[in-house]
Design an enzyme around this catalytic site. Structure first.
Site, PDB file in Angstrom:
ATOM      1  N   SER A 185       0.842  -1.198   0.000  1.00 37.08           N
ATOM      2  CA  SER A 185       0.000   0.000   0.000  1.00 37.08           C
ATOM      3  C   SER A 185       0.873   1.243   0.000  1.00 37.08           C
ATOM      4  CB  SER A 185      -0.906   0.019   1.231  1.00 37.08           C
ATOM      5  OG  SER A 185      -1.561   1.270   1.349  1.00 37.08           O
TER       6      SER A 185
ATOM      7  N   TYR B 160      -1.599  -0.487  10.044  1.00 35.17           N
ATOM      8  CA  TYR B 160      -1.601  -0.889   8.636  1.00 35.17           C
ATOM      9  C   TYR B 160      -0.348  -0.385   7.927  1.00 35.17           C
ATOM     10  CZ  TYR B 160      -3.514  -1.940   4.010  1.00 35.17           C
ATOM     11  OH  TYR B 160      -3.717  -2.450   2.751  1.00 35.17           O
TER      12      TYR B 160
END
Length: 256
Positions: free
Chosen positions: A151, A166
């Site tokens: 990501s 995350y």
């Protein structure tokens, strides 16, 4: 993707998080290319729906998929998976490390340890355990290919507030994948890539961005052909990042 390995048999491709989103789209695209897909996910029902869709694509081949219902936090099960794949095929040609969890969007000091541990377990440790379990099988392939879904939140110059678990886990995954790429470059036919999908129409995106109109986003099925390409024997890049939003291969570089 070449549908077969050097001996003419179908390429064997493992996809984690295969029951929905990017993993599901990748599994369907790999199956459409002729690969035998080993589909791993927590939800049996989701896997069975995927199997139905692949059977519809390949009606003459009822055994085009192998379903593996598994929680990736069960690390002993990951070890058993490598052994089972070895007993059945003796090799693995492609591994798509797609499964991931978002955790909570929260200030770091408000997080409970279980949330942190779960994100790290699924997004980082499970992928290391999978490398550990699958490396001997990937080395037995004529063209072992590995793709991890990462990501942009992990590699921004200015990291976002509240995305701590995350972002931290994906930064660790980036380092894990790049280390594995360096270790396999001159000792095997394995090639390892990171893929940044960008904003796609997935359940995780909807959770993270609840006010966003999903109709404005591309779907996972639009990324899937690139995953198939990266998993093909013709792919030669390793240790780099494929950025789907810009359709470019990016090299990591030192800060500054």
């Amino acid at each position: 993707m070449s549908a077969s390995s050097h001996d003419g048999s179908p390429r064997i491709a493992l996809v984690t998080g295969a029951s929905r989103g990017i993993g599901r789209a990748a599994a369907i695209a790999l199956a459409a290319s002729g690969a035998h897909v080993v589909a791993l996910a927590r939800t049996q029902g989701g896997l069975e729906e995927l199997d139905d869709e692949i059977r519809a694509l390949r009606p003459a081949e009822p055994g085009a998929t192998t379903l593996v219902p598994m929680d990736l936090r069960d690390f002993a099960a990951i070890d058993r998976l490598g052994e089972a794949l070895y007993r059945r095929w003796g090799r693995l040609d492609a591994f798509v490390g797609n499964a991931g969890v978002l955790g909570l969007l929260s200030p770091l000091h408000h997080l409970d340890p279980k949330t942190w541990d779960d994100v790290m377990a699924v997004n980082v440790t499970a992928n290391w355990r999978l490398i550990r379990s699958l490396d001997p099988l990937l080395r037995r392939s004529a063209a072992g290919r590995v793709a991890f879904l990462t990501s942009a939140v992990a590699s921004r110059a200015e990291l976002r507030a509240y995305w701590g678990p995350y972002a931290t886990s994906k930064a660790a995954l980036d380092a894990l994948a790049r280390t594995y790429a360096a270790e396999t470059l001159n000792t095997s036919n394995i090639r390892v890539m990171l893929i940044n999908p960008g904003p796609l129409r997935t359940a995780m995106r909807a959770t993270a961005m609840p006010g966003e109109d999903p109709a404005t986003l591309r779907g996972p099925e639009q990324l899937a052909p690139k995953i198939v390409e990266i998993c093909s024997p013709d792919w030669t890049e390793t240790g780099k990042l494929y950025d789907f939003p810009s359709d470019r291969i990016l090299q990591f570089h030192a800060p500054g």
